[in-house]
Design an enzyme around this catalytic site. Structure first.
Site, PDB file in Angstrom:
ATOM      1  N   CYS A  61       3.963 -13.614 -12.432  1.00 29.68           N
ATOM      2  CA  CYS A  61       4.431 -14.820 -12.781  1.00 29.68           C
ATOM      3  C   CYS A  61       3.833 -16.113 -11.965  1.00 29.68           C
ATOM      4  O   CYS A  61       2.740 -16.314 -12.140  1.00 29.68           O
ATOM      5  CB  CYS A  61       6.246 -14.915 -12.941  1.00 29.68           C
ATOM      6  N   HIS A  63       6.904 -10.625 -16.586  1.00 28.61           N
ATOM      7  CA  HIS A  63       7.421  -9.893 -15.535  1.00 28.61           C
ATOM      8  C   HIS A  63       7.249  -8.237 -15.598  1.00 28.61           C
ATOM      9  O   HIS A  63       8.265  -7.647 -16.497  1.00 28.61           O
ATOM     10  CB  HIS A  63       8.886 -10.353 -15.227  1.00 28.61           C
ATOM     11  N   GLU A  82       8.251  -6.220 -13.976  1.00 35.64           N
ATOM     12  CA  GLU A  82       9.520  -5.250 -13.568  1.00 35.64           C
ATOM     13  C   GLU A  82      10.781  -5.624 -14.375  1.00 35.64           C
ATOM     14  O   GLU A  82      12.000  -4.996 -14.124  1.00 35.64           O
ATOM     15  CB  GLU A  82       9.875  -5.906 -12.183  1.00 35.64           C
TER      16      GLU A  82
END
Lengths: 210, 252
Positions: free
Chosen positions: A79, A185, A187
């Site tokens: 990011c 992202h 994650e």
């Protein structure tokens, strides 16, 4: 061990836990000497570009990251962390980046080539379209990942491993040799995101080479 | 192209999900992590946790909830309720939430939006607006304190101001439609969505899959949120998504 750069710019928790779930060894640090021992570096980040660079500079992490990139070991920015890899950004005033990748960071214009307006930030799940092959994409199909950003990278097409369409072609995964970035992202991107992180871990463990 | 998002909303009190959730196969229907995982498996694009704790202790517990959810799930989520200061935002975001939602606190102190946006980036700051139609004025007015207090702001003007101050998203609840299950308030949603440059989440009134389609097509919403119809299994995220796909909506 993967070193996660802890420089006060947001959400390290989620990314740490994602590595944990994938069984990867990692540590958090803001100390260049400790981070220098890592087999790979992960540079996360949310917030403003300039604040992030100020933090990296204040902590002596800017020269560290540049040296680390030269060492050939994998370096992944996520990011804002990806955006910092580029030359500069005009977010909240001009700021120099790490210049590890060619290109600049610019605000989404909010109007496409046909004059249609669209919402900014680019927020939500968007589909990856693969471009230049990368070991990060090994075994993963083109699917949706979670984006949240108002700025995008303007870079050469040969740096772009995957893109997404939002008003224009948005660089989603970029790399040059061992320096890599993901605008979205991983994650927070479900199974696809976890698989991408798995591939990064494999790179850090030299199971796959660049 | 970016997909339209379906967002289940969970009310959390003192660390437990409340408001009767009827699921089979869950060990504990009040456990936020288990419920979050359930919705993740169903294909929810995002989750909203609304902290309705009345006590300071309950608020502290919320941070633990956020940590456990962030530790076990790879799905974005927003936390709202009781966030009144930059410190509150820090606690929640550092615990692993992706966004914080400000409602009453933003109306009382609009600077909070700017401060949050400056510190964390606009993408972290959601402004939640509870709106109700006013016959006399002929538009939707903003309510605070859980819908108990009427303000002098119109929903459209407040949404625009919030965005100008740095809100990255608007979570728009129609108090007129909420709980009625007759569909989202399409007039309100499209009025706000057309007036701002950031994504708008429609909320209040979902009763079936078609209502989501309407919210995206006629309501111009970027995402749609629902609570009870998912919790009571009147429909599922999967069912809604299948319907949307059949109608040509871009869905994950």
């Amino acid at each position: 061990m993967i070193g996660i750069v802890d420089y006060g710019m947001g959400n390290l928790f989620s990314v740490s836990k994602a590595l944990e779930r994938l069984g990867a060894d990692y540590f958090l640090s803001s100390d260049p000497e400790k981070l220098a021992e890592a087999k790979a570096i992960l540079l996360p980040g949310v917030g403003a570009f300039k604040d992030a660079m100020d933090q990296l500079n204040a902590l002596g992490l800017t020269p560290f990251l540049k040296d680390y990139a030269l060492s050939g070991r994998p370096l992944l920015g996520i990011c804002l962390g990806m955006q910092l890899l580029f030359e500069n950004s005009d977010e909240y005033g001009f700021a120099e980046g790490l210049s590890l990748l060619p290109g600049t960071i610019r605000h989404f214009p909010g109007v496409d080539a046909d004059g249609n307006t669209y919402k900014v930030p680019h927020m939500g799940w968007n589909k990856l379209k693969y471009q230049v092959p990368s070991p990060l994409l090994n075994g993963i199909e083109e699917s949706h990942v979670y984006f949240v950003h108002s700025y995008l990278a303007k870079t050469d097409s040969e740096m772009i491993n995957a893109s997404a369409v939002y008003g224009e072609e948005v660089p989603a995964i970029v790399s040059r040799n061992n320096v890599m970035g993901m605008q979205f992202h991983p994650e927070k991107s479900g199974e696809t995101g976890m698989a991408l992180l798995r591939n990064f871990i494999n790179l850090s463990e030299s199971k796959v080479t660049l | 192209m970016i997909t339209k998002r379906i967002i289940p909303c969970l009310d959390v009190k003192e660390g437990r999900v409340v408001k009767g959730i009827q699921f089979l196969g869950l060990r504990d229907a009040g456990d936020p992590v288990e419920l979050a995982a359930f919705y993740d498996r169903e294909g929810a694009d995002e989750l909203v946790f609304l902290d309705i704790s009345a006590s300071h202790e309950g608020r502290k517990t919320m941070v633990e909830v956020v940590k456990s959810v962030a530790a076990s799930l790879a799905i974005p989520f927003t936390v709202g309720g009781g966030i009144n200061s930059l410190e509150d935002m820090k606690r929640i975001l550092r615990a692993g939430a992706d966004k914080v939602s400000l409602n009453t606190a933003a109306v009382v102190n609009p600077d909070l939006i700017s401060e949050g946006a400056r510190f964390f980036g606009t993408q972290c700051i959601v402004v939640a607006i509870d709106a109700k139609y006013d016959e006399e004025i002929g538009t939707w007015m903003v309510y605070t304190h859980g819908g108990r207090a009427k303000t002098d702001k119109t929903a459209v003007a407040w949404a625009q101001e919030a965005v100008k101050r740095g809100a990255g998203e608007i979570l728009l609840t129609s108090m007129d439609s909420d709980g009625e299950k007759q569909g989202f308030n399409l007039e309100l949603t499209s009025a706000v969505s057309n007036a701002v440059s950031v994504p708008v989440i429609a909320s209040g009134g979902a009763g079936n899959a078609e209502h989501f389609y309407d919210a995206f097509s006629r309501g111009k919403a970027d995402a749609a949120l629902a609570a009870s119809i998912f919790h009571y299994k009147e429909t599922s995220v999967k069912e809604v998504k299948n319907f949307l796909l059949s109608r040509g909506v871009n869905i994950r």
